[in-house]
Design a protein around this motif. Structure first.
Motif, PDB file in Angstrom:
ATOM      1  N   ASN A  86       1.371 -12.967   0.064  1.00  0.00           N
ATOM      2  CA  ASN A  86      -0.200 -13.949   0.274  1.00  0.00           C
ATOM      3  C   ASN A  86      -0.594 -14.260   1.553  1.00  0.00           C
ATOM      4  O   ASN A  86      -1.790 -14.106   2.190  1.00  0.00           O
ATOM      5  CB  ASN A  86      -0.345 -14.951  -0.718  1.00  0.00           C
ATOM      6  CG  ASN A  86      -0.376 -14.341  -2.271  1.00  0.00           C
ATOM      7  OD1 ASN A  86      -1.002 -13.191  -2.383  1.00  0.00           O
ATOM      8  ND2 ASN A  86      -0.029 -15.127  -3.267  1.00  0.00           N
TER       9      ASN A  86
ATOM     10  N   LYS B   8       2.157  -6.963  -1.498  1.00  0.00           N
ATOM     11  CA  LYS B   8       2.982  -7.828  -2.594  1.00  0.00           C
ATOM     12  C   LYS B   8       3.766  -7.199  -3.357  1.00  0.00           C
ATOM     13  O   LYS B   8       4.661  -7.604  -3.807  1.00  0.00           O
ATOM     14  CB  LYS B   8       1.440  -7.973  -3.231  1.00  0.00           C
ATOM     15  CG  LYS B   8       0.645  -9.045  -2.858  1.00  0.00           C
ATOM     16  CD  LYS B   8      -0.660  -9.178  -3.481  1.00  0.00           C
ATOM     17  CE  LYS B   8      -1.695 -10.003  -2.743  1.00  0.00           C
ATOM     18  NZ  LYS B   8      -2.989 -10.285  -3.230  1.00  0.00           N
TER      19      LYS B   8
ATOM     20  N   GLU C  83       7.507  -8.743  -3.769  1.00  0.00           N
ATOM     21  CA  GLU C  83       7.911  -9.271  -5.326  1.00  0.00           C
ATOM     22  C   GLU C  83       9.280  -8.360  -5.662  1.00  0.00           C
ATOM     23  O   GLU C  83      10.268  -8.917  -6.078  1.00  0.00           O
ATOM     24  CB  GLU C  83       6.775  -8.786  -6.049  1.00  0.00           C
ATOM     25  CG  GLU C  83       5.844  -9.709  -6.217  1.00  0.00           C
ATOM     26  CD  GLU C  83       4.772  -9.341  -7.513  1.00  0.00           C
ATOM     27  OE1 GLU C  83       5.213  -8.621  -8.339  1.00  0.00           O
ATOM     28  OE2 GLU C  83       3.624  -9.722  -7.245  1.00  0.00           O
TER      29      GLU C  83
END
Length: 154
Positions: free
Chosen positions: A18, A48, A52
């Motif tokens: 982010n 992202k 992750e």
């Protein structure tokens, strides 16, 4: 813009997608040998997805030689599909608009990456256009799937 690039890689080191993508212009264009060209939301979603997928794993980056519009960075990780260790060396170029990154191009030797990540098959095929096209097809399929699961705009 050097400070912006430094902040981008600090966020990447922390796997904070982010924050990383907050430095991207809304119309950003990202390009690299593994994904090809990704625009706007797809570029943000790619970071992202990658961040992750690496949380809690042996992923590490080192960014060096940061200038006003470029950087060299190296990624160290285990490729999940094969369990093989990868040390990828990447040269990044940046363009800016409205104080944000509008274009981000990562360049690395795909053949060297394939040898490390895939092994013998990567040694044989990793330098071919066929391999690059197949890899980009697979990475973009995974990105589409990720974006659908997370209900991200495409």
């Amino acid at each position: 813009m050097k400070d912006l690039i430094v902040c981008f890689y600090q966020a990447f080191h922390q796997l904070d997608a982010n924050k990383m993508t907050s430095y991207y212009h809304k119309d950003v264009v990202f390009e690299d040998p593994a994904f090809g060209v990704l625009k706007a939301e797809r570029a943000r979603a790619m970071w992202k997805m990658l961040c992750e997928s690496q949380k809690g794993k042996d992923f590490k980056i080192e960014a060096t030689n940061i200038t006003e519009n470029s950087a060299h960075w190296e990624a160290f990780y285990t490729f999940s599909k094969t369990g093989r260790k990868v040390h990828n060396k990447i040269d990044a170029r940046f363009e800016f608009k409205d104080g944000l990154i509008i274009k981000h191009t990562d360049d690395f030797n795909l053949h060297n990456w394939a040898k490390q990540a895939i092994g013998f098959k990567g040694l044989l095929l990793g330098g071919s256009g066929f391999f690059k096209k197949k890899l980009q097809s697979q990475t973009n399929y995974l990105l589409d799937k990720y974006m659908a699961e997370k209900k991200l705009p495409n």
